[in-house]
Design a protein around this motif. Structure first.
Motif, mmCIF file in Angstrom:
data_model
loop_
_atom_site.group_PDB
_atom_site.id
_atom_site.type_symbol
_atom_site.label_atom_id
_atom_site.label_comp_id
_atom_site.label_asym_id
_atom_site.label_seq_id
_atom_site.Cartn_x
_atom_site.Cartn_y
_atom_site.Cartn_z
ATOM 1 N N GLY A 35 0.777 -1.190 0.063
ATOM 2 C CA GLY A 35 0.211 -0.010 0.021
ATOM 3 C C GLY A 35 0.609 1.202 -0.048
ATOM 4 N N GLU A 36 2.116 1.271 0.256
ATOM 5 C CA GLU A 36 2.989 2.433 0.222
ATOM 6 C C GLU A 36 3.807 2.345 -1.023
ATOM 7 O OE1 GLU A 36 5.268 2.747 3.748
ATOM 8 O OE2 GLU A 36 3.428 2.475 5.260
ATOM 9 N N TRP A 37 4.301 3.382 -1.393
ATOM 10 C CA TRP A 37 5.087 3.553 -2.548
ATOM 11 C C TRP A 37 6.570 3.029 -2.153
ATOM 12 C CZ3 TRP A 37 2.994 4.041 -7.352
ATOM 13 C CH2 TRP A 37 1.756 4.581 -7.274
ATOM 14 N N ASN A 38 7.156 2.587 -3.109
ATOM 15 C CA ASN A 38 8.763 2.218 -3.404
ATOM 16 C C ASN A 38 9.161 2.985 -4.243
ATOM 17 O OD1 ASN A 38 8.859 -0.440 -1.536
ATOM 18 N ND2 ASN A 38 7.417 -0.997 -2.939
ATOM 19 N N THR A 39 10.447 3.476 -4.131
ATOM 20 C CA THR A 39 11.602 3.887 -5.168
ATOM 21 C C THR A 39 12.588 2.992 -5.725
ATOM 22 O OG1 THR A 39 10.967 6.070 -4.045
ATOM 23 C CG2 THR A 39 12.802 5.897 -5.588
ATOM 24 N N SER A 40 12.557 2.865 -6.770
ATOM 25 C CA SER A 40 13.437 1.898 -7.533
ATOM 26 C C SER A 40 14.253 2.852 -8.475
ATOM 27 C CB SER A 40 12.835 0.840 -8.228
ATOM 28 O OG SER A 40 13.692 -0.183 -8.478
ATOM 29 N N ARG A 41 15.822 2.258 -8.387
ATOM 30 C CA ARG A 41 16.660 2.850 -9.498
ATOM 31 C C ARG A 41 17.402 1.642 -9.899
ATOM 32 N NH1 ARG A 41 22.011 6.331 -9.137
ATOM 33 N NH2 ARG A 41 22.083 7.389 -10.986
ATOM 34 N N ILE A 42 17.251 1.338 -11.085
ATOM 35 C CA ILE A 42 18.369 0.450 -11.873
ATOM 36 C C ILE A 42 19.330 1.023 -12.520
ATOM 37 C CG2 ILE A 42 18.479 -1.632 -13.355
ATOM 38 C CD1 ILE A 42 15.547 -2.001 -12.545
ATOM 39 N N LEU A 43 20.585 0.829 -12.361
ATOM 40 C CA LEU A 43 21.700 1.522 -13.033
ATOM 41 C C LEU A 43 22.666 0.359 -13.818
ATOM 42 C CD1 LEU A 43 23.280 4.199 -13.239
ATOM 43 C CD2 LEU A 43 24.672 3.667 -11.250
ATOM 44 N N VAL A 44 22.602 0.822 -15.044
ATOM 45 C CA VAL A 44 23.304 -0.090 -15.923
ATOM 46 C C VAL A 44 24.336 0.549 -16.514
ATOM 47 C CG1 VAL A 44 23.158 -1.875 -17.939
ATOM 48 C CG2 VAL A 44 21.228 -1.534 -16.191
ATOM 49 N N ASN A 54 14.444 1.921 -2.419
ATOM 50 C CA ASN A 54 14.185 2.748 -1.336
ATOM 51 C C ASN A 54 15.543 3.262 -0.654
ATOM 52 O OD1 ASN A 54 11.412 2.411 -1.636
ATOM 53 N ND2 ASN A 54 11.437 0.666 -0.520
ATOM 54 N N GLY A 55 16.649 3.562 -1.496
ATOM 55 C CA GLY A 55 17.711 4.027 -1.079
ATOM 56 C C GLY A 55 18.921 3.114 -0.679
ATOM 57 N N GLU A 56 18.592 1.859 -0.755
ATOM 58 C CA GLU A 56 19.414 0.625 -0.485
ATOM 59 C C GLU A 56 19.864 -0.221 -1.792
ATOM 60 O OE1 GLU A 56 19.397 -0.925 3.515
ATOM 61 O OE2 GLU A 56 17.261 0.050 3.935
ATOM 62 N N LEU A 57 21.276 -0.545 -1.754
ATOM 63 C CA LEU A 57 21.754 -1.364 -2.672
ATOM 64 C C LEU A 57 20.928 -2.737 -2.520
ATOM 65 C CD1 LEU A 57 23.434 -1.814 -5.264
ATOM 66 C CD2 LEU A 57 25.181 -2.516 -3.656
ATOM 67 N N ALA A 58 20.270 -3.325 -3.169
ATOM 68 C CA ALA A 58 19.491 -4.510 -3.331
ATOM 69 C C ALA A 58 20.225 -5.591 -3.981
ATOM 70 C CB ALA A 58 18.212 -4.364 -3.814
ATOM 71 N N ALA A 59 20.662 -5.197 -5.122
ATOM 72 C CA ALA A 59 21.369 -6.210 -5.925
ATOM 73 C C ALA A 59 22.572 -5.318 -6.967
ATOM 74 C CB ALA A 59 20.499 -7.176 -6.949
ATOM 75 N N LYS A 60 23.575 -6.216 -6.955
ATOM 76 C CA LYS A 60 24.541 -5.860 -7.747
ATOM 77 C C LYS A 60 25.392 -6.944 -8.551
ATOM 78 C CE LYS A 60 28.936 -2.937 -7.700
ATOM 79 N NZ LYS A 60 29.683 -2.148 -6.728
ATOM 80 N N PHE A 61 25.499 -7.047 -9.975
ATOM 81 C CA PHE A 61 25.741 -7.968 -10.591
ATOM 82 C C PHE A 61 26.482 -7.488 -12.047
ATOM 83 C CE2 PHE A 61 21.384 -7.523 -11.034
ATOM 84 C CZ PHE A 61 21.116 -7.631 -12.399
ATOM 85 N N GLU A 62 27.118 -8.396 -12.780
ATOM 86 C CA GLU A 62 27.633 -8.366 -13.878
ATOM 87 C C GLU A 62 27.122 -9.127 -14.950
ATOM 88 O OE1 GLU A 62 31.862 -8.364 -16.626
ATOM 89 O OE2 GLU A 62 31.946 -8.095 -14.257
#
Length: 115
Positions: A35-44, A54-62
């Motif tokens: 019911g609350e919004w999330n903020t997501s950023r995917i950087l490639v 939500n401002g925290e690194l969730a996954a990092k990969f190559e």
């Protein structure tokens, strides 16, 4: 995928919000409550991918490295040998049969890296 409500989310952190689905799990459930919004950023950048929730690194990969290839071959994507490797194409949003909403979705090209 909601880790609290959805059966798949309860089953595995590899299916939580911010996971690279079935491949890389976030360190913990980083999603806002239902019911609350999330903020997501995917950087490639090239083959390097970071997913922030939500401002925290969730996954990092190559993309395409040995670890990526092993995970593709071990999981549900094994019949898609080019999974995640295309340089352009379409994106899609999924709902898995539950209510979902998106707002302020932006896809922006990054400036070329300087040498």
């Amino acid at each position: 995928m909601d880790a609290v409500i959805h059966p798949d989310g309860k089953q595995s952190p590899l299916k939580w919000s911010a996971a690279c689905y079935g491949m890389y799990a976030p360190p913990r459930d980083l999603a806002a409550p239902s019911g609350e919004w999330n903020t997501s950023r995917i950087l490639v950048r090239g083959r390097q991918v970071e997913h922030w929730l939500n401002g925290e690194l969730a996954a990092k990969f190559e993309l395409g490295d040995a670890d990526w290839t092993t995970r593709v071959q071990a999981g549900k994507w094994r019949t898609y040998p080019r999974y995640g490797l295309e340089r352009s194409g379409r994106i899609c949003f999924q709902d898995h049969g539950h209510a979902v909403a998106f707002r302020s979705v932006k896809i922006l090209p990054l400036p070329a890296a300087e040498s």
